[in-house]
Design an enzyme around this catalytic site. Structure first.
Site, short mmCIF file in Angstrom:
data_model
loop_
_atom_site.label_atom_id
_atom_site.label_comp_id
_atom_site.label_asym_id
_atom_site.label_seq_id
_atom_site.Cartn_x
_atom_site.Cartn_y
_atom_site.Cartn_z
N CYS A 80 -18.23 41.95 -2.37
CA CYS A 80 -19.22 42.82 -1.74
C CYS A 80 -19.77 43.73 -2.84
O CYS A 80 -18.99 44.44 -3.49
CB CYS A 80 -18.53 43.65 -0.64
SG CYS A 80 -19.55 44.98 0.04
N CYS A 117 -26.68 41.07 -2.76
CA CYS A 117 -25.69 41.35 -1.72
C CYS A 117 -25.14 39.99 -1.31
O CYS A 117 -25.90 39.03 -1.19
CB CYS A 117 -26.35 42.05 -0.53
SG CYS A 117 -25.33 42.08 0.97
#
EC number: 5.1.1.3
Length: 254
Positions: free
Chosen positions: A70, A182
């Protein structure tokens, strides 16, 4: 040996899928922080505490290395995690450096898609400052995209409309590469590829992250190649339905 992968939701599965492709003879634990997803709109203090809580749980289930799959969590917590725990820990960062290197001689610009929180972090600013000598990198926050992904929204019409609205202020003729900054965003690579001009490349940092993981395991002398590609799924909310969703999403990716 078991490798731990952590994300706020299903985004990190795009990194796990790459690991299963490049390191198929390992076993994996994948943890999603479903209680607090999405991270990109939360405060730094909140995200740091969420990450540490989830990692403690993962350690109780036995992991030998950890991938923070992440970008937002990496930006906020990776240094503190490395100071706290002795196991190998790999983080994510948007693939700005390879994008700039690939684009340097083309006269084109680079556009980075990321969460608002990633784009606000000093770590991202430092990365761009370090590699973007010619000032060719632009950044575009995509906060809604994580929510689309978490609800498994893959309707092409809906997504194309969203991307067109987001990209409307940009002259795409000026861009050579879009960076998916992302881990949720690579779920939309095919939709983007179909709608963007053919000269634009789409890249992410997933394969580079897995290669760094492999090198780090070797450096730590950790025995590899003893597993069977088994994946154990967990989520902080404990929802059986979300675990089924993760399995479905991983199958989609593979």
């Amino acid at each position: 040996m078991r490798l731990g992968f952590f994300d706020s939701g299903i985004g990190g599965l795009t990194v796990l899928a790459e690991a299963l492709r490049l390191l198929p003879a390992e076993d994996y634990l994948y943890m999603a922080d479903t209680t607090h997803v999405p991270y990109g709109t939360k405060s730094q203090e909140e995200v740091r505490s969420f990450v540490f809580e989830a990692v403690e749980t993962m350690l109780q289930h036995g992991i030998d290395a950890l991938v923070i799959a992440c970008n937002t969590a990496t930006s906020i917590a990776i240094n503190d995690l490395r100071e706290t725990y002795s196991l190998p820990i790999i983080g994510m960062e948007p693939a700005v450096k390879p994008a700039v290197e690939m684009n340097r001689d083309t006269g084109k610009r680079v556009l980075v898609f990321a969460t608002p929180l990633t784009l606000k972090m000093p770590k991202y600013y430092a990365l761009v400052s370090r590699v973007d000598e010619d000032g060719i990198v632009d950044s575009l926050p995509m906060p809604e995209l994580v929510q689309y992904c978490e609800s498994l929204q893959f309707d092409k019409v809906v997504l194309e409309e969203y991307f067109r609205a987001k990209l409307a202020p940009y002259d795409l003729d000026n861009y050579g590469i879009i960076v998916l900054g992302c881990t949720h965003y690579p779920f939309y690579t095919d939709i983007l590829r179909d709608m963007l001009p053919p000269h634009i490349q789409i890249i992410n940092g997933n394969a580079g992250t897995v290669r760094r993981l492999s090198a780090l395991l070797n450096r730590y002398g950790i025995d590899t190649g003893m597993g069977s590609g088994n994946v154990k799924f967990m989520c902080t909310g404990g929802e059986a339905a979300y675990i089924e969703k993760m399995k479905r999403a991983l199958t989609l990716l593979r």
